[in-house]
Structures are given as structure tokens and as C-alpha cells.
Design a protein around this motif. Structure first.
Motif, short mmCIF file in Angstrom:
data_model
loop_
_atom_site.label_atom_id
_atom_site.label_comp_id
_atom_site.label_asym_id
_atom_site.label_seq_id
_atom_site.Cartn_x
_atom_site.Cartn_y
_atom_site.Cartn_z
N PRO A 29 -4.22 -2.81 -8.63
CA PRO A 29 -3.32 -3.14 -9.73
C PRO A 29 -2.36 -2.02 -10.14
CG PRO A 29 -5.44 -2.54 -10.65
CD PRO A 29 -5.56 -2.43 -9.15
N TRP A 30 -2.14 -1.03 -9.28
CA TRP A 30 -1.17 0.04 -9.52
C TRP A 30 -1.41 0.74 -10.85
CZ3 TRP A 30 0.76 1.15 -5.07
CH2 TRP A 30 0.95 0.13 -4.12
N ASN A 31 -2.65 1.16 -11.06
CA ASN A 31 -3.01 1.84 -12.30
C ASN A 31 -3.21 3.34 -12.11
OD1 ASN A 31 -5.36 1.93 -10.85
ND2 ASN A 31 -6.57 0.68 -12.27
N GLY A 32 -2.86 3.87 -10.95
CA GLY A 32 -2.98 5.30 -10.69
C GLY A 32 -4.26 5.69 -9.99
N GLU A 33 -5.24 4.79 -9.96
CA GLU A 33 -6.48 5.09 -9.26
C GLU A 33 -6.26 4.99 -7.76
OE1 GLU A 33 -9.56 2.61 -10.82
OE2 GLU A 33 -9.30 3.38 -12.85
N TYR A 34 -7.03 5.72 -7.00
CA TYR A 34 -6.85 5.76 -5.55
C TYR A 34 -8.16 5.52 -4.84
CZ TYR A 34 -8.72 10.43 -6.24
OH TYR A 34 -9.51 11.48 -6.60
N SER A 35 -8.04 5.20 -3.55
CA SER A 35 -9.22 5.11 -2.69
C SER A 35 -8.99 6.05 -1.51
CB SER A 35 -9.44 3.67 -2.21
OG SER A 35 -8.35 3.23 -1.47
N THR A 36 -10.07 6.44 -0.88
CA THR A 36 -9.98 7.39 0.25
C THR A 36 -10.48 6.73 1.51
OG1 THR A 36 -12.16 8.26 -0.31
CG2 THR A 36 -10.26 9.43 -1.18
N TRP A 64 0.85 -1.19 0.00
CA TRP A 64 0.00 0.00 0.00
C TRP A 64 0.88 1.24 0.00
CZ3 TRP A 64 -5.16 0.64 -0.30
CH2 TRP A 64 -5.73 1.84 0.15
N ALA A 65 0.46 2.26 -0.71
CA ALA A 65 1.13 3.56 -0.66
C ALA A 65 0.05 4.59 -0.37
CB ALA A 65 1.82 3.86 -1.98
N GLU A 66 0.30 5.44 0.61
CA GLU A 66 -0.70 6.45 0.97
C GLU A 66 -0.09 7.84 0.90
OE1 GLU A 66 -3.78 7.71 4.52
OE2 GLU A 66 -3.05 5.65 4.41
N LEU A 67 -0.84 8.74 0.27
CA LEU A 67 -0.44 10.14 0.19
C LEU A 67 -0.89 10.84 1.46
CD1 LEU A 67 0.86 12.34 -1.56
CD2 LEU A 67 -1.43 12.82 -2.47
N HIS A 68 0.07 11.34 2.20
CA HIS A 68 -0.21 12.03 3.47
C HIS A 68 -0.03 13.52 3.29
CE1 HIS A 68 -0.26 8.56 6.27
NE2 HIS A 68 0.49 8.00 5.34
N PRO A 69 -0.84 14.34 3.93
CA PRO A 69 -1.98 14.02 4.79
C PRO A 69 -3.30 13.91 4.02
CG PRO A 69 -1.55 16.35 4.94
CD PRO A 69 -0.52 15.77 3.99
N ASP A 70 -3.24 13.86 2.71
CA ASP A 70 -4.45 13.86 1.88
C ASP A 70 -5.33 12.62 2.05
OD1 ASP A 70 -2.06 15.24 0.45
OD2 ASP A 70 -3.84 16.26 -0.33
N GLY A 71 -4.71 11.50 2.48
CA GLY A 71 -5.48 10.29 2.70
C GLY A 71 -5.89 9.57 1.42
N LEU A 72 -5.06 9.67 0.38
CA LEU A 72 -5.32 8.93 -0.86
C LEU A 72 -4.47 7.68 -0.84
CD1 LEU A 72 -5.26 11.81 -3.51
CD2 LEU A 72 -7.18 10.95 -2.14
N GLY A 73 -5.10 6.52 -1.02
CA GLY A 73 -4.39 5.25 -0.99
C GLY A 73 -4.26 4.63 -2.37
N PHE A 74 -3.09 4.07 -2.64
CA PHE A 74 -2.81 3.44 -3.93
C PHE A 74 -2.40 1.99 -3.69
CE2 PHE A 74 -2.02 7.92 -4.12
CZ PHE A 74 -2.66 8.32 -5.28
#
Length: 162
Positions: A155-162, A142-152
Motif C-alpha cells: 500500500p505504498w506506506n514506506g515499509e519495505y520487504s527484503t 514495484w520499486a526496489e532500492l539497488h543494490p540494498d535489495g529493499l522492495g517497496f
């Protein structure tokens, strides 16, 4: 599936990744986001602890973090007190964001691919941080953008979940 060396982030107009792309010197990722300092426990005074940040991360063409411009525009309390004011916390943040983006030569909004990085500003974690989110303790997933809370994730296609 293990976290790739370069993590794609899809450009999504009019949503959470609408201020990412490429410019003359590489790639950029920008956002306006609220954050609490690390270790903060919700309770009395949360309105002053929740701060609005204007963030611009710059990366080279290979996705290595080069530098960041991170500034606090104010607190949640200030924004509530100034709501609708042309000099509100949010208005100041939006003006700062426009300045930062306008200063990027040959800016083009589009999908990017960056490598994990992290830094602390005002006791707030900023970055794209790798962690274990699934059941395999020996494999990051998992990779998460902090502090935005976007998770990647896969299948590593650039889409994210929150």
C-alpha cells in the motif's frame, strides 16, 4: 495499484533505513552495502567481486535525485583478512559514512519520499528502480532500492520487504 510518483520510505531506527532523512537542502538516503557488478556470475573469485560500498544519495525537497557520493571501501576478501582490525574495510566504511552524514547541515533522521532514479558506478546499479513484480504486464507495481535489495509496493506506506 500503480507505483506512485513519489515513493515513501519509512525511517526505521537501528535497522536498514536508519540513515535516511532530511537536511537543510532536501532529503538524503545513505547506506553501507555489499554489491556485485551487474552480470556477475557466482563462482571462483567471488570474494574479490563482492565489494562494500558507502552510499549517500541526496534529493531536493520534492524528491528529485540531485547527486550521489558512492565509494568502494574494499572487498569481501579484504574484510575477512582484516576482520577485527581497526582499519578494516567495514571500519573504513563506517568512518566514511559518519563523515558524510556529519557534513549534512541540520540533519534529521526521519521518513522520506523520493522519486525513482538510477545510476551505474563500477558496473553496479544504484537507485530506486521501478519494475514489474506482479502479474500485470502493462502496469509497474514495484520499486526496489539497488543494490540494498529493499522492495517497496502497495500500500505504498514506506515499509519495505527484503
Amino acid at each position: 495499484m500503480a507505483v506512485p510518483e513519489i515513493i515513501p520510505i519509512a525511517y526505521e531506527p537501528d535497522y536498514r533505513t536508519d540513515t535516511i532523512g532530511r537536511f537543510a537542502d532536501g532529503q538524503f538516503l545513505a547506506s553501507i552495502t555489499y554489491a556485485f557488478p551487474e552480470g556477475y556470475r557466482h563462482g571462483e573469485g567471488w570474494e574479490d567481486a563482492k565489494r562494500l560500498y558507502v552510499v549517500l544519495h541526496r534529493f531536493d525537497v520534492e524528491g528529485h535525485h540531485v547527486d550521489s557520493d558512492i565509494r568502494c571501501a574494499g572487498t569481501w576478501r579484504e574484510q575477512q583478512q582484516q576482520h577485527g582490525d581497526p582499519d578494516s574495510v567495514l571500519a573504513r566504511a563506517e568512518a566514511r559514512m559518519a563523515e558524510l552524514l556529519d557534513a549534512l547541515p541540520r540533519r534529521e533522521f526521519r521518513s522520506i519520499g523520493i522519486r525513482p532514479f538510477q545510476l551505474i558506478v563500477d558496473d553496479v546499479l544504484f537507485g530506486l528502480v521501478i519494475s514489474q513484480h506482479g502479474g500485470h504486464e502493462d502496469e509497474d507495481d514495484w520499486a526496489e532500492l539497488h543494490p540494498d535489495g529493499l522492495g517497496f509496493c502497495d500500500p505504498w506506506n514506506g515499509e519495505y520487504s527484503t
